[in-house]
Structure formats: structure tokens, C-alpha cells
Scaffold this motif. Structure first.
Motif, short mmCIF file in Angstrom:
data_model
loop_
_atom_site.label_atom_id
_atom_site.label_comp_id
_atom_site.label_asym_id
_atom_site.label_seq_id
_atom_site.Cartn_x
_atom_site.Cartn_y
_atom_site.Cartn_z
N GLU A 12 12.07 35.10 24.50
CA GLU A 12 13.26 34.40 24.99
C GLU A 12 13.05 32.93 25.32
O GLU A 12 14.02 32.23 25.58
N GLY A 13 11.80 32.45 25.34
CA GLY A 13 11.61 31.07 25.76
C GLY A 13 10.27 30.47 25.41
O GLY A 13 9.37 31.14 24.91
N ALA A 54 17.23 25.68 21.14
CA ALA A 54 16.55 25.71 22.44
C ALA A 54 17.31 24.84 23.43
O ALA A 54 17.68 23.71 23.12
N ALA A 72 10.65 23.85 30.23
CA ALA A 72 10.95 25.23 29.90
C ALA A 72 12.26 25.27 29.13
O ALA A 72 13.24 24.63 29.54
N LEU A 73 12.27 25.99 28.02
CA LEU A 73 13.45 26.10 27.18
C LEU A 73 13.77 27.56 26.93
O LEU A 73 12.85 28.37 26.74
N VAL A 74 15.04 27.91 26.93
CA VAL A 74 15.48 29.25 26.57
C VAL A 74 15.88 29.19 25.09
O VAL A 74 16.50 28.22 24.64
#
Length: 96
Positions: free
Chosen positions: A39-40, A74, A89-91
Motif C-alpha cells: 500500500e505504500g 502515489a 511517505a506515499l500511499v
């Protein structure tokens, strides 16, 4: 520090030290992917290159020429600012 067996996340993380590219139609940023999950991504980029809420096209090139790169949409969900680099932080969504 939480031991790995007590991790509360739905997906485990894979530790990496790989080049990753973020791009929009107007901008391109290269950084280092520090960990990756379903997810990330947590990555390190030059300070000030990413802002909270920004949406990017992420490309994680493959080390093997016969394997397609990982690509995804993202969105930046956290930026921990540093002097020279930021932890971002990227989802991920639309992962291919």
C-alpha cells in the motif's frame, strides 16, 4: 522499537535501497526507496521536493531488464523534513 512479529500493519514492508522516480507532467524528482509495502512507499528525496497531499506518478525501475518497472499513482501522506533530505511517505493506488 516494535519487534517484527508485533507489527500492526496489514502488509509487511520490504526494506530497499533502490532508485525511485516521481513525476508529473511538469516535474520529475528522483529519490531512494527505503521500504515498500503493498500500500505504500517510504522514500528519501532532496529537501523541499514533496509536499503533503501532492500526487505523483511513481516509477520503481527493475534491476532486471526483462522485468517491467513497478508503476503506481502515489499521494504524499507524510513529510519528515531534514536539512538536506526529507523522508516522504506515499500511499499507492493503481499499482502496475
Amino acid at each position: 522499537m516494535i519487534p517484527a512479529h508485533e507489527e500492526q500493519r496489514l502488509y509487511s514492508r520490504m526494506q530497499l535501497d533502490a532508485k525511485v522516480i516521481l513525476a508529473t507532467t511538469k516535474e520529475r524528482v528522483e529519490g531512494i526507496c527505503r521500504n515498500l509495502s503493498a500500500e505504500g512507499v517510504l522514500m528519501e528525496v532532496a529537501a523541499g521536493k514533496c509536499q503533503l497531499g501532492q500526487e505523483w506518478r511513481l516509477v520503481l525501475p527493475s534491476a532486471d531488464a526483462g522485468v517491467e518497472p513497478l508503476t503506481a499513482t502515489a499521494r504524499v501522506i507524510r513529510v519528515e523534513a531534514g536539512e538536506q533530505t526529507d523522508q516522504v511517505a506515499l500511499v499507492l493506488s493503481e499499482v502496475h
